[in-house]
Design a protein around this motif. Structure first.
Motif, PDB file in Angstrom:
ATOM      1  N   UNK A   1      -7.671   9.306   4.548  1.00  0.00           N
ATOM      2  CA  UNK A   1      -7.049   8.013   4.310  1.00  0.00           C
ATOM      3  C   UNK A   1      -7.056   7.755   2.808  1.00  0.00           C
ATOM      4  N   UNK A   2      -5.870   7.511   2.231  1.00  0.00           N
ATOM      5  CA  UNK A   2      -5.723   7.460   0.780  1.00  0.00           C
ATOM      6  C   UNK A   2      -6.701   6.522   0.070  1.00  0.00           C
TER       7      UNK A   2
ATOM      8  N   UNK B   1       0.832  -1.202   0.000  1.00  0.00           N
ATOM      9  CA  UNK B   1       0.000   0.000   0.000  1.00  0.00           C
ATOM     10  C   UNK B   1       0.866   1.252   0.000  1.00  0.00           C
ATOM     11  N   UNK B   2       1.890   1.281   0.868  1.00  0.00           N
ATOM     12  CA  UNK B   2       2.771   2.449   0.923  1.00  0.00           C
ATOM     13  C   UNK B   2       3.609   2.564  -0.343  1.00  0.00           C
ATOM     14  N   UNK B   3       3.935   1.452  -0.959  1.00  0.00           N
ATOM     15  CA  UNK B   3       4.661   1.487  -2.236  1.00  0.00           C
ATOM     16  C   UNK B   3       3.822   2.163  -3.304  1.00  0.00           C
ATOM     17  N   UNK B   4       2.519   1.873  -3.301  1.00  0.00           N
ATOM     18  CA  UNK B   4       1.622   2.484  -4.285  1.00  0.00           C
ATOM     19  C   UNK B   4       1.517   3.989  -4.097  1.00  0.00           C
ATOM     20  N   UNK B   5       1.769   4.464  -2.877  1.00  0.00           N
ATOM     21  CA  UNK B   5       1.651   5.886  -2.576  1.00  0.00           C
ATOM     22  C   UNK B   5       2.974   6.637  -2.705  1.00  0.00           C
ATOM     23  N   UNK B   6       4.087   5.905  -2.853  1.00  0.00           N
ATOM     24  CA  UNK B   6       5.405   6.529  -2.859  1.00  0.00           C
ATOM     25  C   UNK B   6       5.594   7.430  -4.080  1.00  0.00           C
ATOM     26  N   UNK B   7       6.191   8.602  -3.861  1.00  0.00           N
ATOM     27  CA  UNK B   7       6.452   9.543  -4.947  1.00  0.00           C
ATOM     28  C   UNK B   7       7.746   9.213  -5.693  1.00  0.00           C
TER      29      UNK B   7
ATOM     30  N   UNK C   1      10.782   6.628  -7.037  1.00  0.00           N
ATOM     31  CA  UNK C   1      10.915   5.251  -7.499  1.00  0.00           C
ATOM     32  C   UNK C   1      11.730   4.401  -6.543  1.00  0.00           C
ATOM     33  N   UNK C   2      12.777   4.960  -5.932  1.00  0.00           N
ATOM     34  CA  UNK C   2      13.634   4.192  -5.037  1.00  0.00           C
ATOM     35  C   UNK C   2      12.872   3.781  -3.778  1.00  0.00           C
ATOM     36  N   UNK C   3      11.993   4.662  -3.285  1.00  0.00           N
ATOM     37  CA  UNK C   3      11.195   4.322  -2.098  1.00  0.00           C
ATOM     38  C   UNK C   3      10.156   3.268  -2.451  1.00  0.00           C
ATOM     39  N   UNK C   4       9.546   3.424  -3.620  1.00  0.00           N
ATOM     40  CA  UNK C   4       8.565   2.428  -4.075  1.00  0.00           C
ATOM     41  C   UNK C   4       9.221   1.052  -4.179  1.00  0.00           C
ATOM     42  N   UNK C   5      10.415   1.028  -4.789  1.00  0.00           N
ATOM     43  CA  UNK C   5      11.117  -0.242  -4.959  1.00  0.00           C
ATOM     44  C   UNK C   5      11.463  -0.858  -3.601  1.00  0.00           C
ATOM     45  N   UNK C   6      11.941  -0.027  -2.657  1.00  0.00           N
ATOM     46  CA  UNK C   6      12.316  -0.534  -1.337  1.00  0.00           C
ATOM     47  C   UNK C   6      11.109  -1.117  -0.608  1.00  0.00           C
ATOM     48  N   UNK C   7       9.963  -0.433  -0.676  1.00  0.00           N
ATOM     49  CA  UNK C   7       8.758  -0.929  -0.011  1.00  0.00           C
ATOM     50  C   UNK C   7       8.333  -2.278  -0.602  1.00  0.00           C
TER      51      UNK C   7
END
Length: 390
Positions: free
Chosen positions: A224-225, A144-150, A152-158
């Motif tokens: 809530x997103x 869920x948090x990956x889908x919200x990440x702005x 790319x590196x944070x999305x990948x890490x999640x």
């Protein structure tokens, strides 16, 4: 029995979301088996509304992060994926506060909601007394948090974390006193106990279903997103098609939200976003149908159970029924909308066929009342912990 309950996410006495409701219910269940001391790292009220509970500490403390935590976590979870500290860093200030109270008093149970706060609050040193109500599967929460990440590196890490964390949580839950989860299909270990969500809404359900206007109701915390995303899609894409067939159809949106978002919703034809209301039961009483257009999230959707408990027909996306789809049947207890076209068609059918909708609402209400009551929730917690401790 002496119990320490740590509240790190959501509120306990200001109930405005599903997280708050489960916090409240869990505290009440714990109070049935012993005296509960509460440490809250939220700015919550100091006078509890639950008997046999005392707030011994209440102060908002931020879980601070930095770039080095990001790198450290990535390296550690690669080298040692079964280590809880590879994923979350203990917040020393919180851990020290909790330790200071434990030194003063002997506790039989130390309880916390969610895996991440348990680690961040330094509770793993008390594993033999530790009870974690995981509620959501951490792997799905990370998605869920990956889908919200702005970035790319944070999305990948999640996403990378979500693939690694399951085994760690299972190992952790095998080493603590007890764990609970809200979604049977997301069981985190063989020892984890299924504890389904339920609503603690005040007021009784309407006795009858006799809608006077074609009113569609959505209830949810609008900050809530998943709720923001879902109701925006419904307002922009689905509701106009419903109005083209039923021009008098109106959409009422209830729940806390930013004023600019409420203003945006209120500009749409037939839409009234009212924010927080004092009497939510009256909103359900005047509704012809309750919608759950949720497309993202983890755990279970409390709004699904709440709507059924209020004796109203419900239309939901598959994500909105997650965790309940093996209990409630599409077409008998509620209606499942697999796409926008089905959402439009089934909403129109409900608004046009009161007798059939009344029967479906009754079926859903009776099943929800029987299996997902507040009493069942409390009994599951008290029976499970009493057996373990004795």
């Amino acid at each position: 029995m002496e119990i320490l309950f740590i509240v790190n996410w959501g509120n306990l006495f200001h109930v405005s979301s599903g997280c708050d409701m489960r916090n409240n219910l869990f505290a009440e269940a714990l109070s049935e088996i012993g005296h509960v001391d509460i440490i809250s790292f939220r700015q919550d009220e100091l006078a509890p509304n639950i008997a046999n509970c005392d707030v011994i500490f209440s102060k908002y403390i931020v879980d601070s992060h930095n770039y080095f935590d990001f790198i450290r976590s990535l390296i550690c979870m690669t080298i040692s994926p079964n280590n809880p500290y590879s994923y979350y860093r203990t917040i020393k200030q919180k851990s020290d506060i909790i330790d200071s109270f434990i030194k003063k008093k002997e506790y039989d149970i130390i309880a916390c909601r969610y895996v991440e706060p348990a680690i961040r609050c330094g509770l793993l040193k008390y594993r033999e007394k530790l009870v974690i109500d995981a509620d959501d599967n951490p792997a799905n929460t990370l998605k869920y948090w990956a889908a919200r990440a702005y970035f790319a590196i944070i999305k990948w890490k999640k996403l990378y974390e979500s693939k690694k964390i399951g085994r760690m949580v299972s190992t952790l839950f095998n080493s603590i006193l007890c764990s609970f989860c809200s979604n049977k299909s997301e069981s985190l270990s063989p020892q984890t106990i299924y504890l389904p969500n339920t609503s603690i809404i005040k007021g009784s359900a309407p006795d009858s279903y006799e809608p006077t206007v074609p009113r569609i109701l959505f209830v949810g915390w609008l900050d809530f997103f998943p709720n923001t995303q879902g109701i925006t899609h419904f307002v922009e894409t689905i509701f106009p098609s419903i109005r083209s067939t039923i021009p008098l159809a109106e959409l009422r949106i209830v729940g806390n939200g930013q004023q600019d978002f409420l203003d945006y919703l209120n500009k749409k034809d037939g839409v009234k976003a009212v924010g927080r209301v004092d009497d939510i039961t009256n909103e359900y009483r005047e509704a012809a149908i309750v919608i759950i257009p949720i497309y993202n999230g983890s755990g279970t959707s409390l709004k699904f159970i709440e709507a059924l408990q209020m004796n109203r027909p419900v239309i939901s996306t598959p994500v909105g029924t997650r965790g309940f789809d093996d209990t409630f049947q599409d077409g008998i207890h509620y209606l499942l909308a697999r796409n926008d076209r089905e959402f439009v068609e089934k909403t129109i059918n409900v608004l046009s066929n009161v007798s059939k909708s009344r029967e479906m609402a009754k079926n859903g209400f009776e099943m929800a009342k029987r299996l997902f009551s507040k009493e069942n929730f409390i009994e599951t917690v008290t029976d499970s912990l009493s057996k373990i401790k004795h």
